[in-house]
Motif scaffolding. Structure first.
Motif, PDB file in Angstrom:
ATOM      1  N   SER A 206       0.844  -1.192   0.000  1.00  0.00           N
ATOM      2  CA  SER A 206       0.000   0.000   0.000  1.00  0.00           C
ATOM      3  C   SER A 206       0.880   1.244   0.000  1.00  0.00           C
ATOM      4  O   SER A 206       2.098   1.169   0.195  1.00  0.00           O
ATOM      5  N   ARG A 207       0.258   2.388  -0.181  1.00  0.00           N
ATOM      6  CA  ARG A 207       1.023   3.638  -0.188  1.00  0.00           C
ATOM      7  C   ARG A 207       1.703   3.864   1.169  1.00  0.00           C
ATOM      8  O   ARG A 207       2.866   4.279   1.224  1.00  0.00           O
ATOM      9  N   THR A 208       0.985   3.579   2.249  1.00  0.00           N
ATOM     10  CA  THR A 208       1.568   3.754   3.585  1.00  0.00           C
ATOM     11  C   THR A 208       2.766   2.830   3.772  1.00  0.00           C
ATOM     12  O   THR A 208       3.790   3.221   4.335  1.00  0.00           O
ATOM     13  N   GLN A 209       2.646   1.601   3.295  1.00  0.00           N
ATOM     14  CA  GLN A 209       3.755   0.648   3.431  1.00  0.00           C
ATOM     15  C   GLN A 209       4.957   1.051   2.579  1.00  0.00           C
ATOM     16  O   GLN A 209       6.106   0.888   3.003  1.00  0.00           O
ATOM     17  N   VAL A 210       4.700   1.595   1.385  1.00  0.00           N
ATOM     18  CA  VAL A 210       5.801   2.103   0.557  1.00  0.00           C
ATOM     19  C   VAL A 210       6.512   3.238   1.278  1.00  0.00           C
ATOM     20  O   VAL A 210       7.749   3.329   1.273  1.00  0.00           O
ATOM     21  N   ALA A 211       5.735   4.120   1.922  1.00  0.00           N
ATOM     22  CA  ALA A 211       6.336   5.223   2.679  1.00  0.00           C
ATOM     23  C   ALA A 211       7.219   4.687   3.812  1.00  0.00           C
ATOM     24  O   ALA A 211       8.331   5.183   4.046  1.00  0.00           O
ATOM     25  N   GLN A 212       6.750   3.655   4.515  1.00  0.00           N
ATOM     26  CA  GLN A 212       7.540   3.053   5.589  1.00  0.00           C
ATOM     27  C   GLN A 212       8.822   2.439   5.034  1.00  0.00           C
ATOM     28  O   GLN A 212       9.892   2.554   5.638  1.00  0.00           O
ATOM     29  N   LEU A 213       8.711   1.772   3.900  1.00  0.00           N
ATOM     30  CA  LEU A 213       9.876   1.145   3.280  1.00  0.00           C
ATOM     31  C   LEU A 213      10.912   2.186   2.884  1.00  0.00           C
ATOM     32  O   LEU A 213      12.117   2.022   3.139  1.00  0.00           O
ATOM     33  N   LEU A 214      10.464   3.273   2.277  1.00  0.00           N
ATOM     34  CA  LEU A 214      11.384   4.337   1.874  1.00  0.00           C
ATOM     35  C   LEU A 214      12.061   4.963   3.093  1.00  0.00           C
ATOM     36  O   LEU A 214      13.265   5.241   3.075  1.00  0.00           O
ATOM     37  N   THR A 226       5.170  13.135  -3.505  1.00  0.00           N
ATOM     38  CA  THR A 226       6.197  12.345  -4.189  1.00  0.00           C
ATOM     39  C   THR A 226       6.059  10.870  -3.849  1.00  0.00           C
ATOM     40  O   THR A 226       6.187  10.000  -4.719  1.00  0.00           O
ATOM     41  N   VAL A 227       5.796  10.575  -2.573  1.00  0.00           N
ATOM     42  CA  VAL A 227       5.597   9.185  -2.168  1.00  0.00           C
ATOM     43  C   VAL A 227       4.391   8.603  -2.907  1.00  0.00           C
ATOM     44  O   VAL A 227       4.420   7.445  -3.352  1.00  0.00           O
ATOM     45  N   ARG A 228       3.349   9.409  -3.030  1.00  0.00           N
ATOM     46  CA  ARG A 228       2.175   8.938  -3.756  1.00  0.00           C
ATOM     47  C   ARG A 228       2.522   8.613  -5.213  1.00  0.00           C
ATOM     48  O   ARG A 228       2.095   7.600  -5.773  1.00  0.00           O
ATOM     49  N   GLY A 236       3.275  -0.362  -6.218  1.00  0.00           N
ATOM     50  CA  GLY A 236       3.458  -1.043  -4.942  1.00  0.00           C
ATOM     51  C   GLY A 236       4.550  -2.086  -4.933  1.00  0.00           C
ATOM     52  O   GLY A 236       4.673  -2.840  -3.966  1.00  0.00           O
ATOM     53  N   ASN A 237       5.367  -2.146  -5.989  1.00  0.00           N
ATOM     54  CA  ASN A 237       6.467  -3.104  -6.033  1.00  0.00           C
ATOM     55  C   ASN A 237       7.637  -2.565  -5.207  1.00  0.00           C
ATOM     56  O   ASN A 237       8.165  -1.486  -5.502  1.00  0.00           O
ATOM     57  N   PRO A 238       8.066  -3.285  -4.161  1.00  0.00           N
ATOM     58  CA  PRO A 238       9.117  -2.752  -3.267  1.00  0.00           C
ATOM     59  C   PRO A 238      10.424  -2.419  -3.977  1.00  0.00           C
ATOM     60  O   PRO A 238      11.015  -1.369  -3.732  1.00  0.00           O
ATOM     61  N   LEU A 239      10.892  -3.308  -4.854  1.00  0.00           N
ATOM     62  CA  LEU A 239      12.148  -3.063  -5.552  1.00  0.00           C
ATOM     63  C   LEU A 239      12.049  -1.819  -6.424  1.00  0.00           C
ATOM     64  O   LEU A 239      12.932  -0.952  -6.408  1.00  0.00           O
ATOM     65  N   PHE A 240      10.960  -1.707  -7.179  1.00  0.00           N
ATOM     66  CA  PHE A 240      10.788  -0.559  -8.048  1.00  0.00           C
ATOM     67  C   PHE A 240      10.692   0.732  -7.227  1.00  0.00           C
ATOM     68  O   PHE A 240      11.265   1.759  -7.599  1.00  0.00           O
TER      69      PHE A 240
END
Length: 937
Positions: A206-214, A226-228, A236-240
C-alpha cells in the motif's frame, strides 16, 4: 549446511514491511511441519521474506540446505543439486546404496557422465534417500529461491523426492517468480512440493507501506505527493519503489509539476528490454500513450497515430501493454513501463507528443496540461489557459490537479504578468492544502517568501507556512512577529494573522479565554477590511471556543457566523460555521440533527476533494454514531478517518483518539489502548494541550473497559486538572466525568467520586446537558451502592437508563442496564442480565458484551443469616472498610466482594489490610470469629 543455533532468530519486521499477515500464515505452516511456496512478480519481495523466514526457522532444523538459481546458470545440469547437497555429501554418501551413491557423486562432482536419461532412477532414489538419511538425525529445511531458474535436471529430482517425503521431517521453503494477478504459473512448482504445501502470493504494498519502506531505507522526508507518485509508478512493487526513491535522491533537482519521476537506468533496462523489438513508429505511438493521462485508440488516432491499433497489438504481444478486449483504454502492463518509456525519450520527442495531445485531448484540463508541457519559457496565453484549467479542476473537486496546474501556470507567467507568478503559486499552495498535500504547500510558500516583496503575498505565504504546521504550531512561533511586521496596519492582512494567533492560543497555550478574544479581534479586523471569508472563519472559531467553554454567548455567536452573506469556501470548511453548529448540536444532545448536519458537510467536502475537512467530518460522524450506540458503524467510520489521516499526515492525533474510543466500545480493547497512548504521546510532543485532554480521556475510557480502574483514575485525574487550567467547563465536551466517578468507586474512593459528580452536575444543569446529567446519575447510583443504599441506587439507575434511552444514547443506556443487573444479582438467565446483553448486542458493543460474560462467571455468594450486633465492633472503620468487613462476615470471597461493590480485587485486599490493622487482628478468619463471638453473646 548443518546449523546449531543457540537461540531462535525472529523474522525481522523491518525486512518484511507490509508482509506481517503473510509472514504469520507462513510461520504457522512451518511451525506445524509444513512447507511453503512464495510466489509473485519480480521485485515484489519474495527473496526478502524467504530470507527472513529461513533465518527464523533455520534455527529449528538440524540441517538447512540452500540453493539460489540464476537465469544465466539455468542451463547447467545438476547445479542446484550441487548447491543443496555439496556440503553434506560426505555425510550422506556412505549411507546410500552403491548405485545411488555413484550416480549422486557423479552428478554433483561432474566426474563421469551422469544424466537423467542414463541414471534416472538411481539419481531420483539417491536424492530421496539422501534427504531421508539427513532427516533421520533431525529436521531438514530446504530453502530454494528463484525456482523458475532451477536447471531442469535439479528441478525434476527435487520434485520427485518432495512428493514422496510425507511423514518425514523434511520441509521446503521456496520462492518462484509468477507474473500477473491471476497467474497460475506456480502450479507446476507447487506440484513439485510436498503434499499440503501452502502457496503464498505476495502482492503490492500500500502507499503507507511504501512510505515506511522508503523511510527505513534512508529516503525519509520525501513529500507525501512524491511518495504517492512513487507508489503509483511502482504499483506497490518494493524493488521498483526503492529504485525510484534512490533515483530521486541522486537527482540534483526534483521533477517539475506535470513531469514523471526520474527512472534509473537499472529499471529502464529491466522493463524496456523488449522495446528494441518494436518498430520506430510503434515506439512513437507508445510514447504518446505514456504522455497521456487516459490513452485510448481514439485519442492516439486524434494525435496523429494512424496505425495505433496495429502498433498497440504489437506492443501487447511483447508484454508491454495489457490485453483487455472489452476495455477501450490503452493500458501499460505496469506503470513503470510507461514512466521508463517517457524517461527514455529525448526532450524534443516528449514535447512533440504533448503538442499532439494538446489538440487531441477532449478534456480542457488535459489540453491545458499538454500545452504547458509542450511549451518552453514564459507565455501569458498558456499561463491564462492553465489558470482557467486549475479553476475548473477546483470546481470539479480535484484540488491536487488544480495545485499542479497552478504551478505550471506560475512557471509560464511572465514576471510582470497580472496576476503575477507568486500569486499563482500561492493559489496552488492553498489548493495543495485542500488536497492534503501539506509538504508541497509548505515548500511553495517558502519559495514565495524567498522571492516576494509584496506585503500581501508575504503575509499569505506566512499564513500557509503556519497553517501547514497543524497542531505543531509551537514549531512556527518565530514566524508570527515576521507576519505581523509584513502585515503593517492593513486590517485584511492583520485579520489573517490574528486568526492564526487565536489557534495558537488554543493549541500552544491552552488558553480558551485568550483564544476567544483573539478570534473576536480577528473578526473585527476582517469586517473592517471587508474580508468576509476571514470574518466568518473567525466567528466560527469564536463560536466553537465559546461552546467548549460553556460560554452563554455561544448560540448567539453561531447565529452571527451563519448570517448572510456566506462564503461557500467557509460554509463547508471544517473550521466553518457549519462545523461549529454541528459541535453545538452534539453537545446539546440533538443527535439526529447533528447526524444530518455532519453527513451533508461530509458529502460536500468529498465533492470538493478537501482531505482535511473529510478527515474531520468522518470523525464527527463517527462520534455521533458512537453517542447513538451504533458502535459497529462508528468503528468503520473512525478507522476510515484514521487511514485517511495517516495517508495524508493530517489530523492523526485526533483520529487516533476517536478511533480509540470506537475500538474500546465496539472493537479491540488492546488496539484502543495502543491508539490512545499514541494520541497522548503525539499531543505531548506537539505541545497540544487541547487534544492532550481528549487523548487522555480516550485512554481513561479504554482502561475502564479493559478492567483497569486505577489506570482510568490516573488518566482522568489529569484530564480534570488540564480542563480546569484550560477553562473548559462544559462536561459535554469530553464526557469523561461519569467514567472517572465510576472508576473512583471501583478503587474505593466514593468521596472523591461524589466530588466529581457534584462539580460536573453544577455545570451540566446550567447548560442543560441532559445526557450528561443522566450519566452522572448512573455514577451517583454506584456511589450509593458503595454506601449500602441499594434500593436508592436501583431506583436512580432505573431512571438514568430510561432517560438515556429516550435521548438516544444507546451505549450509555446499555451501561446503565449492566450496572443495574450487577446490583440485582449475577444469575445466568436473569432478566436484568438478559436485558443488558440484548442492549449491548444491539449496539454491537463487543468489549462490553465480554464484560457481561465475565461478570456472569463469578457466582453470587450464598446469602448468610444477618448477625445482629455483629457490625457494632466495626464502628471504628470507615464506610468502605465496614462494607468489606460485613461481606467477609457473610462468607464472600475477595473476588465476590469486588464484584458486589464495583471495586477491584486489589482494592479489596488493601481495604482488608487496613481493617486488620484497626481491629488488631491478622486475617479474615478473625473477622468471622468476631462475628461468631457477637452471635454467642
Amino acid at each position: 549446511m548443518r546449523r546449531d543455533f543457540q537461540e531462535p532468530a525472529r523474522c525481522r519486521p523491518d525486512l518484511v514491511i507490509g508482509r506481517e499477515d503473510l509472514c504469520a500464515g507462513a510461520r504457522d505452516q512451518l511451525a506445524s511441519g509444513g512447507s511453503v511456496l512464495l510466489h509473485g512478480p519480480a521485485g515484489i519481495g519474495k527473496s526478502t521474506v524467504l530470507r527472513a523466514l529461513a533465518e527464523e526457522y533455520g534455527a529449528t532444523a538440524r540441517t538447512v540446505l540452500r540453493c539460489s538459481a540464476t537465469e544465466s546458470e539455468s542451463h547447467l545440469p545438476f547445479l542446484a543439486l550441487a548447491d543443496l547437497f555439496g556440503l553434506v555429501l560426505d555425510d550422506v554418501a556412505p549411507r546410500l546404496p552403491l548405485a545411488q551413491r555413484t550416480a549422486l557423486e557423479s552428478a554433483l562432482t561432474g566426474r563421469g557422465e551422469s544424466s537423467l536419461q542414463r541414471d534416472g532412477l538411481a539419481l531420483r532414489l539417491a536424492v530421496l534417500s539422501a534427504l531421508r538419511a539427513l532427516a533421520a538425525h533431525g529436521g531438514v529445511l530446504v530453502v530454494a529461491d528463484d525456482l523458475q531458474w532451477l536447471d531442469p535436471a535439479s528441478a525434476e529430482l527435487l520434485g520427485f523426492a518432495a512428493r514422496r517425503l510425507e511423514g518425514t521431517p523434511v520441509q521446503l521453503l521456496c520462492a518462484v517468480r509468477t507474473e500477473g494477478q491471476e497467474s497460475q504459473e506456480y502450479d507446476r512448482h507447487l506440484r513439485a512440493c510436498p503434499p499440503g504445501t501452502l502457496a503464498v502470493r505476495l502482492g503490492p504494498l500500500s502507499r503507507t507501506q511504501v512510505a515506511q519502506l522508503l523511510d527505513h531505507r534512508g529516503h525519509a522526508g520525501l513529500p507525501r505527493s512524491t511518495v504517492r507518485e512513487i507508489h503509483r509508478t511502482s504499483a506497490g512493487n518494493p524493488l521498483f519503489a526503492l529504485e525510484l526513491g534512490r533515483a530521486l535522491a541522486d537527482s540534483p533537482t526534483p521533477p517539475r509539476p506535470g513531469e514523471p519521476l526520474p527512472v534509473p537506468t537499472s529499471l529502464r533496462a529491466l522493463v524496456l528490454s523488449r522495446l528494441d523489438m518494436l518498430s520506430v513508429e510503434a515506439r512513437r505511438t507508445l510514447l504518446v500513450a505514456s504522455a497521456g493521462a487516459r490513452p485510448s485508440p481514439a485519442l492516439l488516432h486524434a494525435a496523429g497515430r494512424e496505425n495505433a491499433e496495429a502498433e498497440c497489438a504489437q506492443a501487447a504481444e511483447l508484454g508491454l501493454l495489457a490485453t483487455e478486449p472489452d476495455a477501450p483504454a490503452v493500458r501499460f502492463a505496469h506503470p513503470l513501463i510507461s514512466a521508463a518509456l517517457y524517461a527514455e525519450a529525448p526532450a524534443h520527442e516528449r514535447r512533440a507528443a504533448h503538442a499532439a495531445l494538446s489538440t487531441a485531448a477532449s478534456d480542457p484540463i488535459e489540453r491545458a496540461r499538454h500545452l504547458a508541457l509542450a511549451t518552453t519559457g514564459t507565455d501569458p496565453d498558456v499561463a491564462a489557459r492553465l489558470a482557467e484549467a486549475a479553476a475548473l479542476a477546483r470546481d470539479r473537486g480535484a484540488p491536487s490537479v488544480a495545485a499542479h496546474l497552478g504551478l505550471l501556470a506560475a512557471r509560464h507567467t511572465p514576471a510582470d504578468g497580472t496576476p503575477g507568478p507568486e500569486e499563482r503559486r500561492l493559489q496552488a499552495a492553498e489548493d495543495a492544502i485542500t488536497a492534503g498535500e501539506i509538504d508541497l504547500a509548505r515548500d511553495i510558500a517558502r519559495e514565495v517568501l524567498n522571492r516576494a516583496s509584496v506585503p500581501a503575498e508575504r503575509v499569505r505565504a506566512w499564513i500557509i507556512v503556519i497553517d501547514t504546521a497543524g497542531h505543531t504550531m509551537a514549531e512556527v512561533d518565530a514566524f508570527f512577529p515576521q507576519a505581523l511586521a509584513d502585515a503593517g496596519d492593513d486590517p485584511r492582512l492583520l485579520a489573517l494573522v490574528h486568526y492564526q494567533l487565536a489557534w495558537r492560543a488554543l493549541i500552544v497555550e491552552g488558553d480558551f479565554t485568550e483564544a476567544r478574544e483573539a478570534a473576536a479581534h480577528a473578526a473585527e479586523l476582517a469586517a473592517r477590511g471587508k474580508d468576509r471569508r476571514t470574518e466568518l472563519l473567525s466567528l466560527a472559531f469564536q463560536a466553537q471556543t465559546e461552546t467548549l467553554m460553556g460560554h452563554p454567548e455561544a448560540p448567539r455567536t453561531i447565529q452571527r457566523a451563519l448570517k448572510e452573506p456566506q462564503d461557500p469556501r467557509v460554509a463547508w470548511h471544517h473550521n466553518g460555521a457549519g462545523s461549529a453548529r454541528f459541535r453545538w448540536l452534539v453537545m446539546s444532545d440533538q443527535l439526529t440533527e447533528a447526524r444530518a448536519t455532519v453527513t451533508a458537510l461530509l458529502r460536500e467536502v468529498r465533492r470538493r476533494g478537501s482531505v482535511e475537512s473529510e478527515v474531520h467530518f468522518l470523525r464527527g460522524l463517527a462520534e455521533t454514531e458512537l453517542r447513538a450506540g451504533h458502535c459497529g458503524r462508528a468503528l468503520e467510520l473512525a478507522r476510515e478517518s484514521l487511514r485517511l489521516a495517516r495517508d495524508s499526515g493530517i489530523g492523526e492525533t485526533a483520529s487516533a483518539m476517536l478511533t480509540s474510543l470506537a475500538e474500546a466500545s465496539g472493537g479491540d480493547v488492546d488496539r484502543a489502548l495502543g491508539l490512545a497512548r499514541e494520541a497522548v504521546e503525539h499531543a505531548e510532543e506537539d505541545g497540544d494541550q487541547m487534544y492532550l485532554s481528549r487523548a487522555l480521556g480516550a485512554l481513561g475510557y479504554a482502561q475502564l473497559v479493559a478492567g483497569d480502574p486505577a489506570g482510568t483514575v490516573r488518566s482522568l485525574r489529569r484530564v480534570r486538572t488540564l480542563e480546569l487550567g484550560l477553562g473548559i467547563t462544559d462536561p459535554a465536551r469530553g464526557r469523561w466525568q461519569g467514567d472517572l466517578a465510576e472508576a473512583l468507586v471501583r478503587i474505593g474512593e466514593p468521596a472523591e467520586a461524589q466530588d466529581v459528580i457534584d462539580a460536573s452536575r453544577e455545570h451540566a444543569l446550567r447548560l442543560g446537558r441532559e445526557s450528561v446529567l443522566a450519566v452522572l446519575d448512573r455514577s451517583q447510583a454506584l456511589v450509593r451502592a458503595a454506601h449500602g443504599e441499594l434500593e436508592a441506587a436501583v431506583a436512580q439507575l432505573t431512571s438514568a437508563q430510561d432517560r438515556l434511552g429516550k435521548l438516544g444514547y444507546g451505549l450509555e443506556e446499555a451501561r446503565a442496564a449492566f450496572a443495574l443487573a450487577r446490583l440485582r444479582g449475577r444469575r445466568p438467565g436473569s432478566p436484568a442480565y438478559d436485558e443488558a446483553t440484548r442492549m449491548f448486542r444491539r449496539c454491537r458493543a463487543l468489549p462490553w458484551l465480554r464484560q457481561v460474560d465475565e461478570s456472569l462467571t463469578t457466582p453470587e455468594p450464598e446469602p448468610a443469616r444477618t448477625v445482629p450486633g455483629a457490625l457494632d465492633a466495626l464502628d471504628v472503620l470507615a464506610a468502605m472498610e465496614r462494607q468489606v468487613a460485613a461481606l467477609v462476615m457473610e462468607g464472600a470471597t475477595n473476588r465476590e466482594i469486588a464484584a458486589r461493590l464495583f471495586i477491584s480485587v486489589k482494592t479489596v485486599e488493601a481495604t482488608l489490610t487496613r481493617v486488620y490493622r484497626k481491629l488488631g487482628i491478622r486475617s479474615r478468619v478473625d473477622i468471622v470469629r468476631l462475628a461468631a463471638g457477637k452471635r454467642a453473646r
